[in-house]
Design a protein around this motif. Structure first.
Motif, PDB file in Angstrom:
ATOM      1  N   ARG A  51       3.909   6.334   0.418  1.00  0.00           N
ATOM      2  CA  ARG A  51       2.808   5.546   0.977  1.00  0.00           C
ATOM      3  C   ARG A  51       1.796   5.273  -0.128  1.00  0.00           C
ATOM      4  NH1 ARG A  51      -1.080   8.369   5.145  1.00  0.00           N
ATOM      5  NH2 ARG A  51      -1.610   9.345   3.178  1.00  0.00           N
ATOM      6  N   THR A  52       1.567   3.996  -0.403  1.00  0.00           N
ATOM      7  CA  THR A  52       0.603   3.577  -1.406  1.00  0.00           C
ATOM      8  C   THR A  52      -0.554   2.903  -0.684  1.00  0.00           C
ATOM      9  OG1 THR A  52       2.406   3.224  -2.977  1.00  0.00           O
ATOM     10  CG2 THR A  52       0.279   2.239  -3.515  1.00  0.00           C
ATOM     11  N   LEU A  53      -1.714   3.549  -0.709  1.00  0.00           N
ATOM     12  CA  LEU A  53      -2.918   3.004  -0.083  1.00  0.00           C
ATOM     13  C   LEU A  53      -3.802   2.410  -1.168  1.00  0.00           C
ATOM     14  CD1 LEU A  53      -3.815   5.917   2.383  1.00  0.00           C
ATOM     15  CD2 LEU A  53      -2.455   3.855   2.845  1.00  0.00           C
ATOM     16  N   LEU A  54      -4.186   1.154  -0.992  1.00  0.00           N
ATOM     17  CA  LEU A  54      -5.000   0.453  -1.982  1.00  0.00           C
ATOM     18  C   LEU A  54      -6.232  -0.128  -1.298  1.00  0.00           C
ATOM     19  CD1 LEU A  54      -2.092  -1.578  -3.614  1.00  0.00           C
ATOM     20  CD2 LEU A  54      -3.070   0.572  -4.443  1.00  0.00           C
ATOM     21  N   CYS A  55      -7.400   0.232  -1.767  1.00  0.00           N
ATOM     22  CA  CYS A  55      -8.630  -0.356  -1.246  1.00  0.00           C
ATOM     23  C   CYS A  55      -8.851  -1.670  -1.988  1.00  0.00           C
ATOM     24  CB  CYS A  55      -9.809   0.589  -1.448  1.00  0.00           C
ATOM     25  SG  CYS A  55     -11.326  -0.022  -0.686  1.00  0.00           S
ATOM     26  N   VAL A  56      -8.930  -2.754  -1.240  1.00  0.00           N
ATOM     27  CA  VAL A  56      -9.088  -4.082  -1.837  1.00  0.00           C
ATOM     28  C   VAL A  56     -10.318  -4.767  -1.248  1.00  0.00           C
ATOM     29  CG1 VAL A  56      -6.640  -4.403  -2.367  1.00  0.00           C
ATOM     30  CG2 VAL A  56      -7.525  -5.111  -0.132  1.00  0.00           C
ATOM     31  N   GLN A  57     -10.737  -5.807  -1.935  1.00  0.00           N
ATOM     32  CA  GLN A  57     -11.905  -6.571  -1.512  1.00  0.00           C
ATOM     33  C   GLN A  57     -11.539  -8.044  -1.502  1.00  0.00           C
ATOM     34  OE1 GLN A  57     -15.552  -5.287  -3.390  1.00  0.00           O
ATOM     35  NE2 GLN A  57     -16.235  -7.392  -3.561  1.00  0.00           N
ATOM     36  N   ASP A  58     -12.009  -8.778  -0.471  1.00  0.00           N
ATOM     37  CA  ASP A  58     -11.740 -10.215  -0.430  1.00  0.00           C
ATOM     38  C   ASP A  58     -12.894 -10.977  -1.084  1.00  0.00           C
ATOM     39  OD1 ASP A  58     -13.808 -10.457   1.460  1.00  0.00           O
ATOM     40  OD2 ASP A  58     -12.443 -10.605   3.163  1.00  0.00           O
TER      41      ASP A  58
END
Length: 188
Positions: free
Chosen positions: A166-173
């Motif tokens: 499981r790869t969790l990535l916090c991203v921003q739009d």
């Protein structure tokens, strides 16, 4: 790559083949280094299309400055969640990728079905760990874990037993809204 871009006074987008700089601003030998770095970045992204890996996703996350737009070609393989706080009681699904592991496991990419499955988890320790993991990814930017799942599916009479990275990535739009992308890659 970021260090090379900084040293050369160009952007990562330029190294990836997007954008231009003025040739007179380059020092002798810079163009060869830029060409080499650009081809390396393009090869990594093309390789990611062929074989999605946690390492490739982490590299793309770092190179993109954690922008969701960088993952446009891969969002069908991810589920997207609100960024929880450590105190939240559960996870909130925003979107289910058509080819994400949860969609494949459930047999449909239905947001309500996934949200229901998460809400019906009776193991408070497991639910707490999930919230903590997602909150940590929101705080740190990324989190990669090896997971095992052994659950009854809420939408069919099937018990699912799988192992996955499981790869969790916090991203921003572009508007500054943050979310967590969950890329779960089956261990085979």
């Amino acid at each position: 790559m970021a260090r090379i871009a900084r040293l050369l006074g160009v952007t990562l987008d330029y190294l990836a083949g997007h954008g231009r700089i003025h040739p007179q601003s380059l020092k002798v030998g810079d163009q060869a280094l830029i060409d080499h770095a650009s081809s390396a970045m393009r090869a990594q992204i093309e390789g990611l299309h062929e074989n999605l890996t946690a390492d490739g996703l982490l590299r793309l996350h770092a190179k993109s400055g954690a922008r969701i737009e960088a993952f446009a070609d891969f969002l069908d393989r991810a589920d997207r969640y609100n960024v929880p706080t450590y105190e939240d009681g559960g996870l909130h699904v925003i979107e289910v990728g058509a080819r994400s592991l949860s969609a494949l496991t459930m047999g449909e990419n239905n947001l309500e079905t996934l949200q229901q499955a998460l809400d019906l988890v009776t193991d408070d320790g497991l639910r707490r760990r999930w919230v903590t993991d997602y909150a940590m990814a929101g705080h740190r930017g990324t989190l990669v874990t090896l997971e095992a799942l052994d659950v009854q599916m809420p939408n069919k009479p099937v018990r699912v037993r799988i192992e996955f990275v499981r790869t969790l990535l916090c991203v921003q739009d572009v508007t500054g809204n943050r979310s967590i992308l969950n890329f779960s890659l089956l261990v085979v």
